[in-house]
Design a protein around this motif. Structure first.
Motif, PDB file in Angstrom:
ATOM      1  N   GLN A  60      10.060  60.111 -40.056  1.00 41.71           N
ATOM      2  CA  GLN A  60       8.785  60.819 -39.987  1.00 41.71           C
ATOM      3  C   GLN A  60       8.996  62.122 -39.223  1.00 41.71           C
ATOM      4  O   GLN A  60       9.457  62.119 -38.082  1.00 41.71           O
ATOM      5  N   VAL A  61       8.635  63.240 -39.849  1.00 38.58           N
ATOM      6  CA  VAL A  61       8.994  64.554 -39.328  1.00 38.58           C
ATOM      7  C   VAL A  61       7.759  65.307 -38.842  1.00 38.58           C
ATOM      8  O   VAL A  61       6.776  65.459 -39.573  1.00 38.58           O
ATOM      9  N   ALA A  71       4.408  61.595 -34.756  1.00 37.93           N
ATOM     10  CA  ALA A  71       5.667  61.022 -35.240  1.00 37.93           C
ATOM     11  C   ALA A  71       6.279  60.086 -34.205  1.00 37.93           C
ATOM     12  O   ALA A  71       6.745  58.990 -34.538  1.00 37.93           O
ATOM     13  N   VAL A  72       6.271  60.506 -32.952  1.00 43.37           N
ATOM     14  CA  VAL A  72       6.823  59.675 -31.883  1.00 43.37           C
ATOM     15  C   VAL A  72       6.032  58.376 -31.754  1.00 43.37           C
ATOM     16  O   VAL A  72       6.607  57.277 -31.646  1.00 43.37           O
ATOM     17  N   ASP A  79       9.220  49.577 -36.669  1.00 38.35           N
ATOM     18  CA  ASP A  79      10.669  49.506 -36.519  1.00 38.35           C
ATOM     19  C   ASP A  79      11.423  50.232 -37.623  1.00 38.35           C
ATOM     20  O   ASP A  79      12.564  50.653 -37.411  1.00 38.35           O
ATOM     21  N   SER A  80      10.827  50.358 -38.797  1.00 36.32           N
ATOM     22  CA  SER A  80      11.529  50.993 -39.918  1.00 36.32           C
ATOM     23  C   SER A  80      11.394  52.509 -39.919  1.00 36.32           C
ATOM     24  O   SER A  80      11.898  53.177 -40.824  1.00 36.32           O
ATOM     25  N   VAL A  81      10.731  53.055 -38.906  1.00 37.18           N
ATOM     26  CA  VAL A  81      10.486  54.495 -38.819  1.00 37.18           C
ATOM     27  C   VAL A  81      11.181  55.066 -37.588  1.00 37.18           C
ATOM     28  O   VAL A  81      11.126  54.472 -36.511  1.00 37.18           O
ATOM     29  N   VAL A  82      11.833  56.207 -37.759  1.00 42.44           N
ATOM     30  CA  VAL A  82      12.263  57.001 -36.614  1.00 42.44           C
ATOM     31  C   VAL A  82      11.626  58.381 -36.734  1.00 42.44           C
ATOM     32  O   VAL A  82      11.170  58.787 -37.804  1.00 42.44           O
ATOM     33  N   ALA A  83      11.601  59.096 -35.618  1.00 43.26           N
ATOM     34  CA  ALA A  83      10.867  60.356 -35.553  1.00 43.26           C
ATOM     35  C   ALA A  83      11.804  61.550 -35.435  1.00 43.26           C
ATOM     36  O   ALA A  83      12.884  61.472 -34.848  1.00 43.26           O
ATOM     37  N   GLU A 116      14.696  56.133 -27.895  1.00 42.16           N
ATOM     38  CA  GLU A 116      15.681  55.940 -28.953  1.00 42.16           C
ATOM     39  C   GLU A 116      15.068  56.103 -30.339  1.00 42.16           C
ATOM     40  O   GLU A 116      15.767  56.420 -31.306  1.00 42.16           O
ATOM     41  N   HIS A 117      13.762  55.878 -30.465  1.00 41.50           N
ATOM     42  CA  HIS A 117      13.106  56.004 -31.759  1.00 41.50           C
ATOM     43  C   HIS A 117      12.921  57.466 -32.174  1.00 41.50           C
ATOM     44  O   HIS A 117      12.501  57.735 -33.298  1.00 41.50           O
TER      45      HIS A 117
END
Length: 291
Positions: A60-61, A71-72, A79-83, A116-117
């Motif tokens: 996610q941007v 996004a954060v 869990d399936s998303v990082v920012a 970490e995300h």
């Protein structure tokens, strides 16, 4: 074909192996309004639809402070998303004119270090299409600081490059290319692809590679090593054929991946596995799959 109940294209056939949508905007207004009479798509539903066809993770941007904070928060909750966090290049001149660019960059730096995300700093870069010459100084200053943040925080750099290929490379060469760099929605030709790969970058192809007038992208894809290829939606934009003109979503990535496999001369399963592994390397390691 568009379904009557959702207002979105029907889901394509699922991919044989999982892949990652490494660039999407789940918070964009197209997800929170009626589309062709359809229903609102909450984040959980968007992620579930994607996972059902093999798109099990997303990046996610953020493009401004509000979007980067969202996004954060969203990555922390799923869990399936990082920012990825940043100021879009077209935001930089507006913030500079208001005297707020330095403060905004400081907030991006803080967000980049918030957990970490948060895996990336982006999308940053240069856009000479929407911003004229009078805004380029601010764009360059913002881009340089984002590069420094990515290095300082050990995050992936996600680059927006529109009509600015040579200038983007010049800034990267001057600042030094971060260890992990992604050319978001790659828009150059084969020669530019080679230059980016020589600098260690990953090239991310969007639905534009399926467009009839995009032979330059197909030529670029053909010369990109398999271990440097990524895929994205840039959703809700850049919907792949045959749904061009409708809103995009992560669940449509199988259309782009299957098309790319034909151009790259590999099986769909081989490309899926390569994309999944490449994304882990490009974004600093694996994160949870959507189940």
């Amino acid at each position: 074909m568009t379904t009557a109940t959702t207002g979105w294209p029907e889901a394509p056939e699922a991919l044989p192996s999982p892949v990652v949508d490494n660039h999407c905007h789940l918070d964009h207004r197209a997800y929170s309004k009626h589309v062709e009479g359809g229903l609102l798509i909450p984040v959980d539903e968007a992620l579930d639809r994607a996972a059902a066809v093999g798109v099990t993770r997303v990046v996610q941007v953020g493009c401004d402070l509000e979007g980067s904070r969202w996004a954060v928060e969203t990555a922390a909750a799923h869990d399936s998303v990082v920012a990825a966090v940043a100021l879009h290049p077209n935001e930089a001149p507006l913030l500079a004119d208001a005297g707020r660019l330095d403060a905004a960059l400081a907030e991006i730096d803080r967000l980049a270090g918030s957990g970490e995300h948060v895996r990336a700093v982006g999308e940053t870069g240069l856009d000479y299409f929407r911003t004229g010459a009078d805004g380029r100084e601010a764009q360059h200053a913002s881009f340089r600081e984002h590069i420094r943040i990515a290095k300082r925080r050990d995050k992936t750099l996600v680059i927006h490059d529109r009509d600015a290929h040579a200038a983007v490379l010049a800034v990267l060469d001057d600042e030094g290319v971060p260890d992990r760099t992604v050319m978001h929605c790659f828009s150059g030709d084969a020669d530019f692809a080679r230059e980016c790969v020589e600098r260690g970058a990953y090239l991310s192809f969007a639905g534009t590679v399926t467009f009839k007038n995009a032979e330059n992208l197909r030529e670029a894809l053909r010369v990109t090593p398999l271990d440097r290829i990524l895929v994205e939606t840039d959703a809700p934009f850049l919907t792949p054929s045959p749904h061009r003109g409708q809103p995009n979503a992560s669940f449509l990535i199988p259309l782009t991946v299957r098309f790319m496999a034909g151009i790259a001369g590999v099986s769909v399963d081989e490309l899926c596995r390569a994309i999944d592994a490449n994304t882990d390397r490009a974004f600093g390691g694996p994160w949870a799959h959507r189940t």
